[in-house]
Write an enzyme that holds these catalytic residues in place. Structure first.
Site, short mmCIF file in Angstrom:
data_model
loop_
_atom_site.label_atom_id
_atom_site.label_comp_id
_atom_site.label_asym_id
_atom_site.label_seq_id
_atom_site.Cartn_x
_atom_site.Cartn_y
_atom_site.Cartn_z
N ASN A 128 -1.70 10.19 6.00
CA ASN A 128 -0.28 9.87 6.20
C ASN A 128 0.50 11.15 6.46
O ASN A 128 -0.06 12.24 6.45
CB ASN A 128 0.26 9.09 4.99
CG ASN A 128 0.13 9.90 3.72
OD1 ASN A 128 0.72 10.95 3.57
ND2 ASN A 128 -0.69 9.40 2.78
N PRO A 146 -8.64 4.38 -6.43
CA PRO A 146 -8.12 4.35 -7.81
C PRO A 146 -6.65 4.73 -7.79
O PRO A 146 -6.23 5.55 -6.97
CB PRO A 146 -8.95 5.41 -8.53
CG PRO A 146 -9.49 6.29 -7.46
CD PRO A 146 -9.63 5.43 -6.23
N PHE A 191 6.39 8.83 -8.36
CA PHE A 191 7.40 8.72 -7.29
C PHE A 191 7.31 7.32 -6.70
O PHE A 191 6.23 6.74 -6.65
CB PHE A 191 7.12 9.74 -6.18
CG PHE A 191 7.77 11.07 -6.41
CD1 PHE A 191 7.20 11.99 -7.27
CD2 PHE A 191 8.95 11.42 -5.75
CE1 PHE A 191 7.79 13.22 -7.49
CE2 PHE A 191 9.54 12.65 -5.96
CZ PHE A 191 8.98 13.55 -6.83
N LYS A 196 7.34 -0.43 -10.58
CA LYS A 196 6.24 0.55 -10.66
C LYS A 196 6.25 1.28 -12.00
O LYS A 196 5.20 1.60 -12.56
CB LYS A 196 6.33 1.54 -9.50
CG LYS A 196 5.94 0.90 -8.18
CD LYS A 196 6.06 1.84 -6.99
CE LYS A 196 5.77 1.03 -5.72
NZ LYS A 196 5.97 1.80 -4.50
N1 CTP Z 1 -0.21 6.97 -6.71
C1 CTP Z 1 -1.37 7.39 -7.30
N2 CTP Z 1 -2.57 6.92 -6.88
C2 CTP Z 1 -2.64 6.01 -5.88
C3 CTP Z 1 -1.46 5.57 -5.28
C4 CTP Z 1 -0.25 6.08 -5.71
O1 CTP Z 1 -1.30 8.22 -8.21
N3 CTP Z 1 -3.81 5.56 -5.49
C5 CTP Z 1 1.08 7.47 -7.22
C6 CTP Z 1 1.85 8.33 -6.26
O2 CTP Z 1 1.52 9.69 -6.41
C7 CTP Z 1 3.27 8.01 -6.65
C8 CTP Z 1 3.22 6.56 -7.03
O3 CTP Z 1 1.89 6.33 -7.44
O4 CTP Z 1 3.65 8.74 -7.80
C9 CTP Z 1 3.52 5.67 -5.87
O5 CTP Z 1 3.34 4.36 -6.24
P1 CTP Z 1 2.64 3.27 -5.30
O6 CTP Z 1 2.93 1.94 -5.89
O7 CTP Z 1 1.22 3.51 -5.06
O8 CTP Z 1 3.41 3.52 -3.98
P2 CTP Z 1 2.98 2.94 -2.62
O9 CTP Z 1 1.64 3.39 -2.20
O10 CTP Z 1 4.11 3.25 -1.73
O11 CTP Z 1 2.85 1.41 -3.06
P3 CTP Z 1 3.28 0.10 -2.35
O12 CTP Z 1 2.60 0.14 -1.05
O13 CTP Z 1 2.81 -0.94 -3.28
O14 CTP Z 1 4.80 0.19 -2.30
#
Ligand code: CTP
Length: 402
Positions: free
Chosen positions: A210, A305, A323, A337
Site C-alpha cells: 500500500n 495476523p 491508528f 476498533k
Molecule cells: N493493524 C495491525 N495488524 C494488522 C492490521 C492492522 O496491527 N494485520 C493495526 C494498524 O497498525 C493500525 C490498526 O490496526 O493501528 C488499524 O486497524 P484495522 O482495523 O486493521 O484498519 P484497516 O486495515 O483499515 O481495517 P478495515 O479495513 O477493517 O477498516
C-alpha cells in the site's frame, strides 16, 4: 548531536545592540541541524540589515505584516504554522511588554499570538530596564504562559553598566533552544512503534502493498526520543532515514512484523501500531516468477495476523495504541476498533481529506479513549507527533502511576 535536525526555527530579532549576535545565532542553530527563518522588527533593522540575516539563513527575511508580496510568498499564518519553535533573540524590554499584553501591532507579535509552537525569548537590555518592576511583571506573565526565558546573563553591558540584562551567547541560546524539544515527559519509558507498509510476496519479483509512507510512525519515534523514551521502531519498507537514538528493526511482511513485535513484549511499556499492515497475503508464494497464460488470473489470499490486537491481548500487554484511517463515520469506526482490538487509545484520522493522511506531510487526528476524545488540529506530522505524545503520556500515566 544534531538535536534540531529537521526542526523549523522562526528567529525573531528585535531592536537592541545585541541584534548583531543574531547573525551568529543563525549559524549555531544550523550547526544543530535547524532550518531557520528570520522575522525582524523595524527597530532591529536599525542595528543589522535584513540582507545579512537573509544570506546567513538562506531564506527571505520577513519584516512586514501588511506587505502583499511577502504575504503571497508565505503568509503570516502559514509562517506561524511553519514554526516548530519561535525563538526571539534578542528580546527587548519593549518586545517583552508587547508580548505580555498580547499586542499584535507588527509581524513578530502577530506570529507569537497565532502560533501553536512553543515560544522562547532571550532578553537583552540595560540592567536598570531589566530590574524595573514593569519588566519583572511582564516577565512573570510570560513565565506563567509557558514562554521559555533564556537568560539573561550578568556582566558588563554595552552602555557601560554592570548587571543582569546581557543576552546569552549564541551557542548557549542554540543549546537551550534544542533543549526545548526534550520534554522529559516519557523519561525512562520504553516504546515500540510499527511504521510503514508491509509487503506480501506473490512470487520472487511481485508483491501486494500500500501507499503508506511511514512518515507518521517515524515522526512519533523522533518525538518519543525527544520526550525521553527509549524507542524501537519496527519499520516496513520505507525510504526514510532512521531518527537519531532510535533502534530500528527492518521487516517486509506482516508475519515478520508480527514476530518482531512479539519479541519486544516483556520490555515494552507503550506499543503504537502506526504501520499500515496488509490485512491479507497470498495463500502461497510462487517459488518461480509467475508467467502470464490466461486472460484472467486469481490470487488466493489469507488473513494476516492482527498485530496490534495480538499485542493488546498478550499476557505481557503494554499500553496499546492503534491508528484508524477511515473515509467515513471516522469516530464510530475508530471506537469499534478500540473495543474490538482491546486498545487503550486509538488515533483516528480522516483519509478522505486529501490534505492529510497517507502520503501527505500534514495530519489532523482525534485521540479516542474509552471515555474521552481529544482533537488535534492540522499540523505537520512532526508537530502533530509531539502533541500526540503529550496526550499519550497523559493517558499512560493516568493508568500507570509514574
Ligand atoms: N493493524 C495491525 N495488524 C494488522 C492490521 C492492522 O496491527 N494485520 C493495526 C494498524 O497498525 C493500525 C490498526 O490496526 O493501528 C488499524 O486497524 P484495522 O482495523 O486493521 O484498519 P484497516 O486495515 O483499515 O481495517 P478495515 O479495513 O477493517 O477498516
Amino acid at each position: 548531536m544534531q538535536q534540531l535536525n529537521n526542526k523549523q526555527i522562526l528567529l525573531g530579532v528585535t531592536g537592541g545592540i545585541a541584534a548583531y549576535k543574531a547573525a551568529e545565532l543563525i549559524r549555531r542553530l544550523q550547526d544543530h541541524g535547524a532550518n531557520v527563518r528570520v522575522v525582524m522588527t523595524k527597530a532591529a533593522q536599525e542595528f543589522i540589515t535584513p540582507l545579512t540575516l537573509q544570506a546567513l539563513s538562506g531564506n527571505p527575511v520577513h519584516t512586514d505584516l501588511l506587505n502583499p508580496e511577502a504575504e503571497a510568498a508565505m503568509g503570516h499564518i502559514e509562517l506561524a504554522r511553519w514554526a516548530d519553535l519561535v525563538l526571539v533573540a534578542p528580546a527587548s524590554a519593549d518586545f517583552m511588554a508587547r508580548l505580555a499584553h498580547g499586542e499584535a501591532g507588527d509581524l513578530l507579535t502577530t506570529l507569537c499570538l497565532a502560533t501553536h509552537a512553543g515560544i522562547a525569548i532571550a532578553p537583552a537590555m540595560n540592567q536598570g530596564m531589566w530590574r524595573d518592576p514593569s519588566t519583572q511583571a511582564n516577565l512573570q506573565t510570560l513565565i506563567d504562559r509557558q514562554v521559555a526565558i533564556l537568560g539573561p546573563a550578568e556582566g558588563s553591558q554595552a552602555c557601560g553598566d554592570i548587571g543582569p540584562g546581557r543576552m546569552l551567547e549564541a551557542a548557549d541560546i542554540a543549546a537551550l533552544a534544542a533543549a526545548q524539544f526534550q520534554s522529559g515527559s516519557l523519561d525512562g519509558v520504553k516504546l515500540v512503534i510499527t511504521a510503514g507498509p508491509t509487503r506480501e510476496a506473490i512470487d520472487p519479483v511481485r508483491y501486494i502493498s500500500n501507499h503508506s509512507s511511514g512518515k507518521m510512525g517515524f515522526a512519533l519515534a523522533t518525538a518519543a526520543v525527544e520526550a525521553g523514551a527509549s524507542v524501537t521502531l519496527i519499520a516496513g519498507p520505507v525510504a526514510l532515514a532512521t531518527p537519531e537514538r532510535v533502534t530500528r528493526i527492518n521487516v517486509e511482511s506482516a508475519d515478520q512484523m508480527h514476530q518482531a513485535a512479539l519479541a519486544e513484549l516483556g520490555h515494552c511499556d507503550i506499543f503504537i501500531g502506526a504501520a499500515a499492515v496488509a490485512d491479507y497475503r497470498p495463500a502461497n508464494i510462487a517459488e518461480q516468477k509467475i508467467k502470464k497464460n490466461d486472460d484472467n488470473m486469481t490470487i488466493a489470499l489469507v488473513r494476516n495476523p492482527d498485530i496490534i490486537a495480538a499485542v493488546a491481548s498478550h499476557p505481557q500487554r503494554p499500553f496499546a495504541i492503534g491508528f484508524a484511517a477511515e473515509t467515513q463515520d471516522v469516530l464510530s469506526y475508530a471506537r469499534g476498533k478500540l473495543k474490538n482490538k482491546n486498545l487503550d487509545l486509538i488515533i483516528a484520522n480522516d483519509v478522505s481529506d486529501s490534505r492529510i493522511g497517507f502520503n501527505s506531510d500534514d495530519n489532523a487526528v482525534t485521540v479516542v479513549a474509552e471515555t474521552s476524545e481529544t482533537a488535534i488540529a492540522i499540523a505537520s506530522k512532526q508537530q502533530l507527533a509531539r502533541q500526540l505524545l503529550a496526550v499519550i503520556a497523559e493517558h499512560y500515566y493516568a493508568k500507570n502511576v509514574k
